[in-house]
Design an enzyme around this catalytic site. Structure first.
Site, mmCIF file in Angstrom:
data_model
loop_
_atom_site.group_PDB
_atom_site.id
_atom_site.type_symbol
_atom_site.label_atom_id
_atom_site.label_comp_id
_atom_site.label_asym_id
_atom_site.label_seq_id
_atom_site.Cartn_x
_atom_site.Cartn_y
_atom_site.Cartn_z
ATOM 1 N N SER A 104 -22.265 -9.034 37.220
ATOM 2 C CA SER A 104 -23.101 -10.016 36.395
ATOM 3 C C SER A 104 -21.251 -10.826 37.259
ATOM 4 O O SER A 104 -21.449 -12.143 36.496
ATOM 5 C CB SER A 104 -23.491 -10.032 35.410
ATOM 6 N N HIS A 159 -4.315 2.821 -3.171
ATOM 7 C CA HIS A 159 -4.558 2.958 -1.660
ATOM 8 C C HIS A 159 -3.186 1.234 -2.064
ATOM 9 O O HIS A 159 -2.963 1.281 -1.077
ATOM 10 C CB HIS A 159 -5.693 2.176 -1.877
ATOM 11 N N HIS A 213 1.058 -1.028 -0.038
ATOM 12 C CA HIS A 213 0.484 -0.159 -0.122
ATOM 13 C C HIS A 213 1.107 1.316 0.062
ATOM 14 O O HIS A 213 1.468 2.062 1.319
ATOM 15 C CB HIS A 213 -0.895 0.204 1.180
ATOM 16 N N GLU A 242 -17.978 -4.178 24.134
ATOM 17 C CA GLU A 242 -16.765 -4.986 24.186
ATOM 18 C C GLU A 242 -15.507 -4.899 23.110
ATOM 19 O O GLU A 242 -14.821 -5.248 23.228
ATOM 20 C CB GLU A 242 -17.848 -6.261 23.781
ATOM 21 N N PHE A 301 -21.078 -12.382 24.268
ATOM 22 C CA PHE A 301 -20.594 -11.484 23.555
ATOM 23 C C PHE A 301 -19.200 -11.814 23.510
ATOM 24 O O PHE A 301 -18.659 -10.670 22.833
ATOM 25 C CB PHE A 301 -20.640 -10.588 24.284
ATOM 26 N N HIS A 345 -28.764 -14.651 24.266
ATOM 27 C CA HIS A 345 -27.859 -14.625 25.676
ATOM 28 C C HIS A 345 -26.613 -16.216 26.052
ATOM 29 O O HIS A 345 -25.956 -15.943 26.818
ATOM 30 C CB HIS A 345 -27.972 -14.115 26.857
ATOM 31 N N LEU A 370 -9.058 -3.065 10.300
ATOM 32 C CA LEU A 370 -8.580 -1.413 10.740
ATOM 33 C C LEU A 370 -9.326 -1.485 12.119
ATOM 34 O O LEU A 370 -10.746 -1.461 12.918
ATOM 35 C CB LEU A 370 -9.715 -1.162 10.163
#
Lengths: 663, 663
Positions: free
Chosen positions: A387, A268, A31, A414, A440, A476, A122
């Site tokens: 929790s 790029h 790049h 997160e 999560f 969950h 990124l």
């Protein structure tokens, strides 16, 4: 433009550009656009402001530099080489992106001394930088004394449009604003070009205003291709702002200097091509051979060596004075920043083996026990502290004004948390942890993977580790999550069954300073089991209930180990010989000698696994003739014990499965 | 406050509050705080503005309502019940969060008619809503004609602090601002409380200013607990803004009405408890029994049934007029929104079987061939269009002003893209796809999981599917990614080997309208192989090279199938009988009858797998005596072919591994 008319600074900047162009050209891959456009700001930073010692890349009080737009890594390799880092000799620039080189396609901290963090995906670098700045603020608050500033460095970032589109960077930037991290200074290479073309295609927000909304100090440099003094002035102004992180929006031209490709997406991510390289040389008045570094430029760059040595020597003097005045603090600081753990820290965990409750509560016991004996330990939760059970009883929050605090509040961020933890770890001096619900992990996987790749010792505390989470339901309840994490190279996934194993899991995680650990804990209470041990955890898997010439081996992890033990007991009553094996960490078990593994999972003996999780991956251990007690659908919203039973996690079902396998 | 002094509107609002309180109390689990605080805004929306027909939850031109703060689902269940949806009778409110109920702990579109999308994992609902609004804008642009507005509905969202902290919501909001989605209206329940306590702990940014920076229209309602007219005025103003999405920041008190817990984190995620319920009843003047709905309130809510029937009838008339004027368009609209595919669409793919190139280029051929025959097909890339090969030759971009375009530009927003795709799919009418590099599935896994859980037909196009990606290095090279995705329930992961299999993969993906597909494509060119077939892909695995009484079965996917075929050929020359099996989709193969699976993977025959990916999960197919040719470390930066060779993906190594297994 003829060479003669170039200022020395322009010559230096063009040196960066052409090393980058030439390296990409030789590799036929890379790049060039970002290094060409961002060379002026990077040169200004490295030349005038960045505090570093090329001959000691690990000097503790160096400024940290993060190239969050990691694809532009030739910018960084050029600067490392030019300023005199031994890690990047010219021949390695010529080996850009080749097998075995120290100049990989994106910056990798574990390959190249002088690279602080691993970027490329990124937005991660922004989060890493926030973590680096947090680490600085924390260590400064804890160790600096009146008249003794031994921790006093900045974190600088160059980031691009891509980073600013990524949510992980948004999360981290919002957190940095909240925390008022005044020594974090980011330069946004605002070139209006992303891979697909103009940012008008998808990215037309007002970035500066957004950062202002986060509580950042925002400045603009309109002529980022030329206006070195403007860049310098902005950096200086940013350094004077101590209660806000700074964003400097530097408008540049991607591929600056390339007459045919500057300002286009074409520059790029691909080599310029021979003709365009010739045209660019002509356009910028560059009369040197490929990879040739003008002597004057090199001389200027290499002043960094003396400057760095002087700066570090001054710091060494300051540290010596500090050490004299505060010997205990100095000793602790040295130990922490050397990444060493105090002798005997494990002893603090010993009493916890007697406790009996959910493993998340046992985890809290471990954290609170470790805090006094591990000065570098600190962390928190992504808004689930009560929790995840990560609240530390006797320690204040890390907040603006209380940077010495060791209780972190990451907010519902997160992915940002993961990237921040990586930065905190790679700063040196800290043992950071972060927590959320196990399911999560999906939100932060981009960062977890980099924890593993970049050889951090980050600890992930993931609670509510099965359908026993209950009523919150399938959104969950982790099912496939453990499998997806176990598949990541260099990540230790540990799922302890009880107090002994929770202690063992922390012993492993704390000791693993180059390999991240992910600890999966129950929501529900568990009983302590006979036969478990913290030593067993260190081998990844071990026999909990032995049986002579077993007919069957039952293998389980976490809360399901109790089911296995009870089922084995019943089967024994029916005259079957059943060994029970606990397998809290597959990776550690796989690393044991074959003889040990065979002693635990005896070849030829039939096996059944029990884990309230997907069967995916278990066949390696249960073999062709084995079976799994597992869940291969999503869960359901109902009280945990109901889910457990309905999905077959009962002693009866384990026994029935064993009998089926025994035939 | 006595009942007598309550207005009918207050009575209705309190009805929502107490149904929510009572349900959480009975379940001893749930989140009463949000329903209590957000009831006024939700009531105002449902009562005065939301266009819906409770007796036909799937009416095509209904407004879409998304509760992005999904934990507050009792708000939504209360409204569904009260306004007359048959899907939520009172006894289901009483079964909140219980096994088998239609009132799970977070809203699930596949469980409860009237719930549009599955929320709970924070921020996803914002992305879903952006997708819903995109779908509306697109269908309106394509089908509406002068005087015939058959697609004309709004997308409304209620979101909380948690959603606003999540990067996925930031990404989607930035995209929505860029796209000027004027019919997207979000109400931000700004209650200053998250799970851990005050938002002062971690979230002090200026949210309204941030949305302004994204290009949104932002309004504030300061007295969100009481000022129904203020809420109404803001919604009306938002509806007049056609060139910007709207955010209405509604300041509320979490747990409004609870004297002991309002305004605290204690009311966020736990039942109030008996005494506090009593105190709250007293405080709000609520004299009814648990689960009792005051007659006057019910009567007012149930006016929704007549209103809805009238609205739909009017639309039916409009559609009938449209159908008369534009019969072809009307027929297409009906087919699309019914989720039906036109007959014979597969034929368009047939010619592609003759092409020979990388599977990502074959994918592009498939997309371009399918566009004319599948009117609902549309999508794009997260800023990698020219790498993912998703550019459609003959179709304009979807942008503000050109909403009929079918080429999407998601920007570098993978997670946002996934959440948006879910919304586009669940709107109905579309077959959406999104693309990025395979390794960046990690960035969007939160959304991919919800694609699977919420039974969408989203298609993920993931290119650069192995270390053959090359120079970008280990940050960009998937290793464990396929395993991590294969573990997700209800997600079809397809990795085709050549043209036949790429066509087959698209046939599967397009036909799967209730199960998302993730297609993994090569960067590098591949050869077409004898024995492959699109029909084979539909079975997940099949024999490509048959052998009589095989000594060994070689199993491979994607680009490694060629290695397996070549190795088998060599081994045949040495007198070994080797069957070659292609296994492009594990899940489909696992669903085949045992007899078929045994005919492909004959029990008792030794096996070797070949895939440039982690071994994780492969032992299910290679069995205890088998071996894998795989990569269980991270990759490296070097040209693809070098990586391939260095990591052992050579015919020689496959042969050597086979010989080892054969003994």
């Amino acid at each position: 433009m003829a060479v003669a008319t170039q200022t020395l600074e322009q010559l230096c900047i063009n040196t960066i550009r052409f090393l980058s162009i030439d390296a990409v050209e030789k590799a036929k891959s890379g790049h060039p656009g970002l290094p060409m456009g961002a060379a002026p700001m990077a040169f200004t930073l490295f030349d005038r402001y960045l505090k570093f010692n090329p001959k000691n890349p690990k000097w503790v009080d160096r400024d940290r530099f993060v190239l969050s737009a990691g694809h532009g890594c030739m910018l960084q390799y050029s600067l490392l080489h030019l300023t005199g880092y031994d890690s990047v000799p010219l021949d390695q620039i010529k080996q850009f992106r080749q097998w075995g080189s120290v100049t990989p396609g994106h910056p990798e901290n574990f390959e190249t001394a002088g690279v602080e963090v691993t970027t490329g995906p990124l937005g991660q670098g922004v989060g890493n930088a926030v973590g680096l700045a947090i680490a600085e603020a924390h260590l400064a608050a804890r160790f600096n004394k009146p008249g003794h500033n031994i921790v006093d460095h900045y974190t600088y970032v160059i980031l691009g449009d891509g980073c600013n589109m990524e949510g992980v960077a948004s999360e981290a930037a919002s957190l940095a604003g909240h925390l008022k991290l005044g020594k974090l200074i980011m330069m946004y290479d605002d070139n209006h070009i992303s891979i697909d073309g103009s940012t008008d295609l998808a990215f037309t927000e007002d970035v500066g205003k957004r950062y202002e909304a986060y509580g950042w100090h925002v400045q603009y440099v309109k002529e980022g291709n030329e206006d070195l003094d403007g860049i310098a002035k902005a950096i200086e102004a940013a350094k004077t702002i101590s209660d806000k992180p700074s964003l400097i929006v530097v408008t540049t031209t991607i591929g600056y200097g390339s007459p045919g490709k500057a300002g286009t997406a074409g520059v790029h991510g691909a080599a310029l091509g021979g003709d365009e390289v010739v045209a660019t040389r002509k356009n910028l008045g560059w009369e040197y051979e490929p990879f040739e570094v003008p002597e004057d430029a090199l001389k200027r760059f290499r002043t960094a060596i003396d400057k760095g040595a002087t700066a570090e020597a001054a710091w060494n003097d300051r540290f010596a004075a500090y050490e004299k005045a505060y010997p205990a603090e100095a000793a602790q600081f040295k130990q922490m920043t050397a990444g060493e753990l105090p002798d005997g820290w494990q002893k603090a965990l010993e009493p916890i083996k007697q406790n009996e409750k959910s493993t998340r509560l046992l985890s809290q016991d471990c954290l609170n026990a470790l805090m006094p004996v591990l000065p570098g330990l600190l962390g928190g939760s992504a808004d689930l502290a009560h929790s995840n059970m990560t609240v530390l009883k006797d320690y204040p929050d890390f907040q603006a004004g209380t940077y010495a605090g060791r209780n972190f509040r990451f907010g519902v961020r997160e992915h940002g948390m993961g990237a921040v933890l990586n930065g905190m770890d790679l700063h040196g001096g800290l043992v950071p942890y972060g927590a959320t619900f196990l399911v999560f992990a999906d939100y932060m996987r981009g960062a977890i993977r980099l924890s593993a790749l970049s050889e951090t010792g980050v600890i992930y505390i993931m609670t509510h580790d099965s359908i026993m989470l209950g009523e919150d339901g399938p959104t969950h309840q982790p099912v496939e999550t453990l499998a997806s994490l176990r598949a990541i190279p260099n990540l230790l996934v540990l799922r302890p069954a009880d107090a002994n194993e929770t202690v063992g899991s922390y012993e492993v995680a704390i000791a693993s300073r180059k390999r991240p650990s992910l600890l999966a804990f129950t929501r529900q209470g568990v009983k302590n089991l006979a036969g478990t041990s913290s030593e067993g955890v260190k081998k990844g898997g071990y026999t909990v209930v032995e049986a002579a010439n077993p007919d069957l081996i039952l293998i389980a992890t976490g809360s399901e180990l109790a089911l296995a033990v009870n089922a084995a007991e019943s089967l024994k009553g029916e005259g079957k010989s059943v060994r029970v094996v606990s397998l809290p960490c597959w990776k550690l078990f796989d690393e044991q000698p074959q003889a040990y593994r065979d002693s635990v999972l005896t070849p030829g003996t039939k096996r059944v696994s029990v884990e309230a999780s997907a069967s995916f991956g278990w066949h390696k251990y249960v073999g062709s003739e084995g079976a799994t007690v597992s869940i291969d659908t999503f869960g359901a919203s109902a009280p945990g014990p109901t889910c457990y039973k309905e999905f077959g996690f009962t002693v009866e079902n384990v026994i029935a499965t064993c009998k089926k396998v025994l035939g």
